[in-house]
Scaffold this active site. Structure first.
Site, PDB file in Angstrom:
ATOM      1  N   TYR A 158       0.852  -1.191   0.000  1.00  0.00           N
ATOM      2  CA  TYR A 158       0.000   0.000   0.000  1.00  0.00           C
ATOM      3  C   TYR A 158       0.886   1.238   0.000  1.00  0.00           C
ATOM      4  O   TYR A 158       1.744   1.396   0.869  1.00  0.00           O
ATOM      5  CB  TYR A 158      -0.927   0.014   1.230  1.00  0.00           C
ATOM      6  CG  TYR A 158      -1.848   1.214   1.216  1.00  0.00           C
ATOM      7  CD1 TYR A 158      -2.848   1.315   0.255  1.00  0.00           C
ATOM      8  CD2 TYR A 158      -1.690   2.263   2.116  1.00  0.00           C
ATOM      9  CE1 TYR A 158      -3.680   2.427   0.196  1.00  0.00           C
ATOM     10  CE2 TYR A 158      -2.522   3.378   2.073  1.00  0.00           C
ATOM     11  CZ  TYR A 158      -3.511   3.453   1.108  1.00  0.00           C
ATOM     12  OH  TYR A 158      -4.330   4.558   1.049  1.00  0.00           O
ATOM     13  N   ASP A 257       9.398   2.885   0.412  1.00  0.00           N
ATOM     14  CA  ASP A 257       8.295   3.545   1.112  1.00  0.00           C
ATOM     15  C   ASP A 257       8.531   3.370   2.608  1.00  0.00           C
ATOM     16  O   ASP A 257       8.386   2.276   3.144  1.00  0.00           O
ATOM     17  CB  ASP A 257       6.974   2.898   0.668  1.00  0.00           C
ATOM     18  CG  ASP A 257       5.754   3.502   1.358  1.00  0.00           C
ATOM     19  OD1 ASP A 257       5.910   4.089   2.445  1.00  0.00           O
ATOM     20  OD2 ASP A 257       4.647   3.357   0.814  1.00  0.00           O
ATOM     21  N   LYS A 284       3.474  10.283   7.898  1.00  0.00           N
ATOM     22  CA  LYS A 284       3.154   9.944   9.295  1.00  0.00           C
ATOM     23  C   LYS A 284       4.035  10.664  10.327  1.00  0.00           C
ATOM     24  O   LYS A 284       3.834  11.834  10.559  1.00  0.00           O
ATOM     25  CB  LYS A 284       3.185   8.431   9.462  1.00  0.00           C
ATOM     26  CG  LYS A 284       2.210   7.751   8.453  1.00  0.00           C
ATOM     27  CD  LYS A 284       1.633   6.488   8.957  1.00  0.00           C
ATOM     28  CE  LYS A 284       0.953   5.691   7.872  1.00  0.00           C
ATOM     29  NZ  LYS A 284      -0.489   5.853   7.803  1.00  0.00           N
TER      30      LYS A 284
END
Ligand SMILES: Cc1ncc(COP(=O)(O)O)c(C=O)c1O
Length: 445
Positions: A158, A257, A284
């Protein structure tokens, strides 16, 4: 995997939940009249999500006034927990100077310097507002540099919600096809039909198939984008290194990522695994709780975004990119992420999964706790967890029952029990308390 008995247990747990949380239900019913699903998609679980009133340290308080130890920490972003005094102070100081001034304010450069100091592969970095934007721009750079369109990504990986990375991010098992050459499956309606044609889907943890697929498509590929799924799937360092090497060997840009993984240590996942990506995507924790994304890496690639010496043909911007409040919160957060802080966070992560796995063995429960540092997941399965497909086959109904039982005990986890995270104010007693609560939850469910 529900039978009549477990259905009854689920119904009882949901009834208890409704009994304890009428105000959350009321607010949910109100919200769903004007918001599809009452909230953003990721918040929903049966029968409805809790509405939170406030957070403090490692605790959340719902609108009923019930307190929970927070082990979800806003999709892993709240690494310092809630209302961290230094973060609040930094935000307030910036707010009194101005919220958004339409010009650089100086803190963004400090945060970029801090990131580049921590991560060896970062020569330059650009901020944006989400992980989605970060992977979008990293991929766009890779395509621009290589002159090729296709990307390689892993099944179950994802990377946000733009079309090309939403291929096979969570495909239904009846559509995935061969284990060694997965089908590209769009994850949502309305995506461009071309997106699937632009993606080579790689099987996780399968070196031979990855090598074959990359060799076969190398002349069409711009990059490999990789999220190691740290804290979700048990990690193999050799596999992470293999992915970096296969990209290098085939002249493809390697995009790592680290939107979740960066919270593993000072230099992030790449230091942890000893790999050197060309570009890395962040999000984040680097925004200190505010919307954030960032991408960075090699100067020769990132400087294509430097328009100060004339047009390079590349461009990236955004109204709220590198927002002063986000930058202030992010910088105040990183300053507290010292080696000692990581030791504390990662030590608790290891203690938690060791305790849980001991419990599962002792009670003969088909379950596995997985962590990388402070990110952890609990999966109900007897299978080895090696890739997306093994994750997709875990017992989600059991996870839901345990999730509800843990809420009743005052522990707030992500509702699938996957991708949870520990925050800095969390103590050993909270972790040990969670292990005991999971023990009670699995015995009665
Ligand atoms: C590994 C990973 N990459 C990318 C993203 C997308 O980030 P955002 O939700 O900020 O767009 C997420 C979000 O959870 C993620 O977990």
């Amino acid at each position: 995997m529900e039978n009549e008995t477990t259905k009854d247990v689920t119904a009882t747990l949901e009834e208890d939940y409704r009994g304890r949380t009428p105000r959350s239900q009321e607010l949910f019913e109100r919200a769903r009249k004007t918001m599809p699903g009452g909230a953003k998609g990721a918040y929903f679980h049966q029968p409805y999500p809790l509405t939170m009133a406030r957070g403090e340290g490692c605790y959340l308080h719902d609108v009923e006034g019930q307190r929970y130890v927070d082990f979800a920490n806003h999709h892993t972003a709240q690494v310092l927990g809630h209302n961290n005094p230094a973060v609040i102070d930094a935000i307030q100081k910036q707010m009194t100077k101005g919220i958004a001034l339409g010009a650089p304010v100086g803190i963004e450069a400090e945060l970029c310097e801090e990131m580049c100091r921590r991560v060896a592969s970062l020569d330059r970095i650009r901020f944006c507002n989400s992980g989605t934007e970060a992977t979008l721009h990293a991929i766009r750079l890779a395509r621009g540099v290589s002159g090729r369109v296709k990307i390689a990504k892993f099944e179950g990986g994802y990377h946000g919600s733009h079309d090309v990375v939403e291929i096979s991010s969570a495909p239904s098992l009846d559509k995935v096809g061969s284990e060694t050459a997965p089908n590209p499956v769009p994850s949502a309606g309305g995506m461009s039909p071309h997106a699937a044609e632009e993606v080579v889907v790689l099987p996780f943890n399968d070196e031979a198939s990855v090598e074959r697929l990359i060799t076969q498509h190398r002349d069409e590929l711009a990059c490999i984008i990789f999220d190691t799924k740290a804290g979700i799937v048990p990690q193999r360092k050799e596999f992470v290194q293999f992915v970096g090497e296969i990209a290098r060997k085939n002249d493809l840009l390697f995009i790592l990522d680290e939107i979740v993984g960066f919270r593993v240590g000072t230099g992030g996942l790449q230091e942890y695994y000893g790999v050197t990506p060309d570009l890395t995507a962040y999000g984040k924790v680097v925004g200190g709780g505010f919307p954030v994304g960032a991408f960075g890496g090699r100067a020769d690639i990132m400087d294509l975004l430097d328009g100060t010496r004339g047009s390079t043909g590349f461009f990236q911007s955004g109204t709220f990119s590198a927002h002063p409040i986000t930058m202030a919160a992010g910088l105040a957060t990183l300053k507290q992420l010292t080696p000692e802080a990581f030791d504390h966070l990662n030590g608790l992560g290891d203690r938690l999964t060791a305790g849980l796995n001991e419990l599962f063995t002792r009670e003969n429960i088909a379950a596995k706790a997985v962590n990388t540092g402070s990110v952890f997941s609990i999966h109900f399965t007897s299978e080895d967890l090696i890739n997306y497909r093994s994750l997709a086959r875990t017992d989600k109904a059991m996870a839901h029952r345990v999730f509800l039982a843990l809420l009743a005990e005052g522990y707030f986890l992500s509702h699938g029990l996957s991708m949870n995270a520990i925050s800095l104010p969390t103590e050993t007693r909270h972790v040990d308390g969670l292990i005991e609560a999971v023990g009670r939850a699995i015995k009665s469910r």
